[in-house]
Design an enzyme around this catalytic site. Structure first.
Site, PDB file in Angstrom:
ATOM      1  N   CYS B   6       0.764  -1.121   0.113  1.00  0.00           N
ATOM      2  CA  CYS B   6      -0.025  -0.046   0.053  1.00  0.00           C
ATOM      3  C   CYS B   6       1.037   1.100   0.064  1.00  0.00           C
ATOM      4  CB  CYS B   6      -0.854  -0.124   1.317  1.00  0.00           C
ATOM      5  SG  CYS B   6      -1.867  -1.381   1.269  1.00  0.00           S
ATOM      6  N   GLY B  32      -0.267   0.565  -5.303  1.00  0.00           N
ATOM      7  CA  GLY B  32      -1.422   0.180  -5.141  1.00  0.00           C
ATOM      8  C   GLY B  32      -2.352   0.839  -6.128  1.00  0.00           C
ATOM      9  N   ASN B 107       0.209   0.174   6.269  1.00  0.00           N
ATOM     10  CA  ASN B 107       0.764  -0.439   5.084  1.00  0.00           C
ATOM     11  C   ASN B 107       1.814  -1.562   5.923  1.00  0.00           C
ATOM     12  OD1 ASN B 107       3.905   0.373   3.003  1.00  0.00           O
ATOM     13  ND2 ASN B 107       2.509  -1.279   2.995  1.00  0.00           N
ATOM     14  N   GLY B 108       1.392  -3.128   5.463  1.00  0.00           N
ATOM     15  CA  GLY B 108       1.993  -3.866   6.122  1.00  0.00           C
ATOM     16  C   GLY B 108       1.103  -5.185   6.554  1.00  0.00           C
ATOM     17  N   TYR B 248      12.671  -4.247  -5.878  1.00  0.00           N
ATOM     18  CA  TYR B 248      11.528  -4.377  -6.685  1.00  0.00           C
ATOM     19  C   TYR B 248      10.613  -3.229  -6.606  1.00  0.00           C
ATOM     20  CZ  TYR B 248       7.376  -6.111  -9.152  1.00  0.00           C
ATOM     21  OH  TYR B 248       6.315  -6.274 -10.190  1.00  0.00           O
TER      22      TYR B 248
END
Lengths: 467, 467, 467, 467
Positions: B6, B32, B107-108, B248
């Site tokens: 996210c 996202g 986020n996570g 990435y």
């Protein structure tokens, strides 16, 4: 930004002709984002669907699976203009005349539209659009009285002056035409037993068709009943293929004019390296347009290549206004430099062209702010000094900076330590066929007389929307 | 394809806070594409707008100019999952509790969600979603009874296990939190007098904010009345930052974990060149993910770089079915090789990772059809053998090929003449901070105990939609 | 305009339960145009789809045919409020608690929401909306610890005060509840072997279900495994059914409270004719609300009925601003008199209610302009003088004119020659069951104590959005 | 269902001409729901916006406030056809011819389209649509060579045969034309100093314009520079105004052909009561079309009027399939009887027309199920036995039941105890002007020769889309 052009795709004899046309246009999307249209011949009438927007917005499964019936299909995409985009101007252009159902897709621009239009109006024709394509269609209809469709097209072509690659669906025939000078590209391929046509070979790659050859300048190809016949349109004329296709427009994975675009761009970059070497820490393109010349420059010069300007792939047609203090936002949102690569560096930027120079200036300024020590630029085409009357809208977005400004002043305007444009001989050295291209935008030698600068220049506003 | 993650953005004190959040999310869009949401504090209540789709689809001028009033704003974007995308799961997650209006962006991924949820349900909590974020919010509410918001967050963090970077808007406070291991990134910047937060620094570049530092693992930062204070959340823990951000996920023009992403990727490519040299005609990335390691490999090895695989920039979320005989269409439509560059060549492909291998296989097969003599591949990260419980959805699209298949068999499956993955030591050599990263997906050493492999693995289906 | 209310529909055991719910809501659309939602139980989880707008805008074939699987369905529609319409507030309200998946649809309004909310927050509950329904759901969850769902609902009902007709989908049970006073309607029917529930019988007509009876005030009906059982919720209380359903809200082709709406309205008109005769040329309703009382008045008085005010059936939610000089446009666009019928006439208008009087005033003024000689008005309900706390939003659109203005002054304001409201005894004479209705809006006798005028009056703005 | 017709609106000299055209079309929406278009003259060119759908869907504030500049505006709406609706066929029809910008809006249908089209094609005209309007426009263009626009229109009118009310915007002139028989209506009004035109006077009511008179059959009115001049088109011909406007199409609050529609319908009902009395408990219309004749019947017969069939006002263009066992759904969803009014009753239904009879049959069957003792029907127009070639699409939805079936058999088919159609003399008794109407659909006497039944009957499918 040079935004002009259109893309064409045609297929004869496929079970899912409309679907193949969809994917053909999909691969050609870079040639026009304003509108898209596909027509099919269902055995009795032409079916059509056209709309504003990208190919994948305009068509849905119902169009392709149900409505666009028939085994002959032809499609067209147009570029996006500023100002009002009109569905009225979306192609293919469709008419009915006696027993004929005719759809025309046109890439290029005619230069004697106005005089032909007046002539036709005096004979009673009325027009619904300002497109030069409509004039062409009226001529076909006029000559169809007492003749074949092939003769009518031939006579119409003898009457018009300008650049035109055409796909014409006329009842059960699919006809491809290229003007005598071959200004705009058009290629033939084969998919199993079906003939296919496209503006560029990248459309063939996507549908896994095999490239055969290009439609020759001045050639008319007629496919009927699965069989192909070739006719000569008019007397021969010298090839004047638009070299800007090789420099900028065509996709790098395409063949146009029987030349591989990727390699031509690399070679232009390599020639540039010979013409104008520079002592820099690295070569950097402005992605993606400068990528291939930059690769060529890097390999020829031995300078390392860095991809240190990052393109945002999610930039949409945003209408959100940036905040007052967000200057140059529209450029910044697209291209962002890798900060850590810039400081203290001597940077050589390779670009494929400069039109107005303002976008580049904004990014060069940013590089200075980030601490670049030197910034040089090498451009992989000659300076564009003259407008194009054959289908490229250089001028629609403002003046051509090189038309009025000496190169040193352009360098100063952009904020460069040095600037060099590829020379015209250098450009010709970089392509295979030497005397086969229109170079008018560089040298002002227009291969097709444009009268009192007719064509789009003289027409009212809306006529810019030709493709 | 690894699609997870996210993106977060927050700003405190700006006249056009919602607009800045919009552009911040715009720059983070790669993190996202499923949904986006922005909340603001208008002085009395939280205003919100959330929706499915890309940032530029979800918000319009009315949202930003009128409805999302207030000078504190926080935004969130989620990745796109397969299956049903639910507006119910879009963040920020919003609750009201007594006098508190609280919005949380996360986020996570937490790993003890289920046990916490059962515990809370036994105390009477009810849940409207399956998101781990909702559990976190319940904990805050529970601990708010008789405490400050800061204390409540601290206690909630002590209770949860997992990866979390959080932005919390709680009435007129903007609070940033990073879990003790710092698995997910979060950075602080300044725009004039305003503090800003974002997942990556590329969001700062777009709005022209200045990068200050990252939020430290285990740190809670509270901005109130324009002033920033830092609190330690919990006892210290070893840094375990997700190295996949560097490999990435993050944009190459970003800083995350105080490292420049572009340079780390180049270095990985260079290390790879040393670890596994190969005699080839050129190096070629699969764009854009392999680009930067390929540049590094080319420079370190001296092999020329070619950008001979072309990416179609107009690929949309198409739902048009290809024709029956159009195999591997979804890959082909995105990447097309430059035919003329391939024939007879010994090609070295540099990729940043291989998950399932099927996409790569399709393109390698195409290169063989076009006449490539040899095809080698070098991958700029170690083989991914273990699932991630902290927020990357490696497994949602199928098995990890390297979890079960020896490298030679992978090479055979893909059709390569040789294949080499960067070693773990090589990877660590390529980053600045050596003992600061989570490498669990390579070596299975999970820094945060996951119980009976709780977390998303154990939850019902929908819980994959956490971010 | 009185815009409040919600509509409910439930079905147990049908192969196409979601589709039937769709059509059930379709027939109840007059009860709420803001949002619509349907949930189904698929055997393992609740599926849902909710959206803003009319039923036929919110759902498509994919929702009904594919996504909303299961043989138990429940749906809800809400009315349209001014101001921000929030998807967050669309019902059914959905939660998960331990092994329970619970969806609640609520028609009515609770009056002790605030105190219950504070109580629950002190025990740790957090809230995502301002809906009273969320409070109800928290109570159910609280009481579910160590009890059956039926017991939990019963305890929750004992705790809340106010008006509520509820449909609750709890795993594989469908439960219908009506508050002890029966303020809001709810009826049971049968479609082949399936039980169905709806706010009004017109929903049964559309799906061709058979009306059985109403859910009794204070009754809880549980359908499980196709079998129906009835439980008494609480001690008995006097029936206090909202008489405004009969006067205005329910569709004329419905039965509510076991009374036929059409006939009740005709009888009100007839009673009015006896109470307040007038010498006029004809009786005219303002369509469609006044139609049925006008028919009754005409038949009882012998005055001819004319339908001389024409309703435009194409009025949409237009956002086009009229021109400056187009006064009273929003009224004019809906209702236009037949000019030729008006001149020189003595007109008796029958209306079902007057809230603010401004719309009526505008049309009466028009009739004067067209030459009406006399204009009288008879209203088929008593003057509305008190706000409703049980679910009708009289006050949201401005003051109740009759609360502060004597009837003669209202007549003057509107521009009438005479004005008469049906008396309370006259109203009660017009219905079958005499002592079974809430008349609080006429006489201020509130059957359910509202504390310090709690309920929607005390809550913050958004809480008007309860249904 | 008879769905045909178009609506026209024009205004000359208003500051907000496009906005007024919008509201004018809004009031005429019942005349066409398929597409809408507005054109304006901005002093130099015609601006246009057209689209599929209702007026309020097609236009937004930007169109009316910004794009459609100019003080002369003209608008058109079309009816909704089954099958493919084509934006290509939306009107006004727009052409450019020499210095002329011409837009034509047409209500009616030409009967010699095909022969004129062939003639024009032989002279070189090409056609883009199948609309008869395009033929008309070609004729104007043809005659414009060497003449004024007024002469050209006059010559074109001499050439065409059929029904046409036209509004023509030709540069700065607004021209209104009605065919010599005056088949379709067209009225003139004044709004302050501006002239306005519309199909019906209800458009004037909405914008508060004053009705002046109708455009006379065979009259051409030219407004230029704010001044109006009247020209006779052709030799006089007998008035043959479409009596179906009075029976069915026009809004009841309109004047058309200088007759008040509401009163004509009431009189038809009254005449019917004299022609065919029946002993029944009450008179009931099928709303809303039968309402006004039912009022007339009730008053003349003394039978009470009941509005016991309820219309659902929320029926949209739903595409949701009903369940298998929901028979006759599309009728049921629109009209639902009040159950309690039906049982044991002798019912007299008044309808304004019967086309196929299937809808009525379904509702009559329902009334029987609900226990009606007797059901009689009186129809306020004669039996429709012949197709219309002048603009009404009786036949597109199936056969005219009365063309082939004797009245007693129709009664049996529908399930009636008795059925009576108003006689032709009775119909003529019910209107003011006796010998001024086209009665061809009743008696087959076509006032305008249709050749071999040309017109829409002979054209290919798409030509049904004329309006």
């Amino acid at each position: 930004m040079k935004r002009e052009y259109c893309g064409l795709f045609g297929i004869y004899g496929h079970q899912e002709a409309a679907r193949m046309a969809y994917f053909g246009l999909y691969a050609l999307q870079h040639r026009g984002q304003e509108s898209a249209g596909i027509v099919t011949w269902d055995g009795a009438a032409i079916r059509e669907h056209r709309g504003m927007g990208l190919v994948h917005d305009v068509f849905n499964e119902r169009h392709l699976g149900k409505e666009l019936k028939g085994q002959i299909a032809m499609g067209h995409i147009r570029y996006s203009t500023t100002g009002v985009s009109l569905i009225r101007n979306a192609q293919p252009f469709l008419v009915r005349f006696k027993d004929w159902h005719i759809a025309v897709g046109h890439n290029g621009n005619l230069v004697n539209t106005l005089e032909l239009r007046h002539e036709l109006e005096n004979e009673g024709s009325i027009f619904q659009t300002t497109m030069d394509t409509e004039v062409f269609v009226h001529l076909i209809a006029k000559y169809l009285n007492g003749g074949t469709i092939e003769e009518a097209i031939q006579k119409a072509c003898a009457k018009v002056r300008g650049a035109y690659s055409l796909l014409i669906l006329a009842n059960n025939k699919l006809i491809a035409v290229r003007d005598p000078h071959g200004v705009r590209p058009l290629v033939i391929g084969r998919l199993n037993d079906n003939y296919v046509f496209a503006s560029e070979t990248c459309a063939f790659d996507l549908i896994e068709a095999e490239y055969i050859r290009q439609v020759e300048p001045g050639e008319m190809i007629v496919v009927e009943g699965g069989r192909l016949s070739s006719l000569r349109l008019l007397e021969k004329a010298p090839k004047r293929q638009c070299i800007f296709e090789l420099i900028y427009f065509a996709r790098p994975d395409s063949m146009v004019f029987d030349e591989g675009v990727y390699e031509r761009r690399k070679t232009m970059g390599a020639t540039l390296a010979k013409e104008a070497p520079v002592d820099a820490d690295f070569v950097m393109p402005f992605p993606d347009s400068g990528n291939y010349a930059a690769v060529g420059y890097s390999q020829a010069s031995g300078l390392p290549l860095e991809l240190a300007m990052i393109r945002n792939h999610y930039v949409g047609r945003t209408f959100i206004q940036p905040s007052q203090d967000m200057r140059n936002f529209s450029v910044r949102v697209k291209l962002n430099p890798v900060r850590s690569m810039i400081e203290g560096k001597r940077i050589l930027i390779v670009e494929d062209s400069i039109v107005r120079g303002t976008t580049i200036r904004t990014r060069v300024k940013k590089l200075r702010e980030l601490g670049a020590r030197e910034i040089h630029m090498r451009v992989s085409c000659p300076a564009i000094r003259f407008p194009c009357f054959y289908g490229i809208d250089f001028s629609s977005k403002g003046e051509l900076i090189a038309a009025t400004t000496p190169v040193p002043d352009i360098a100063r305007f952009i904020g460069l330590d040095s600037l060099h444009y590829l020379s015209v001989p250098g450009l010709l050295d970089s392509v295979n066929e030497k005397d086969a291209h229109c170079l008018a935008c560089f040298d002002g030698n227009y291969p097709i007389a444009t009268g009192c600068h007719q064509g789009k220049m003289c027409l009212e506003n809306e006529s810019k929307v030709t493709g």
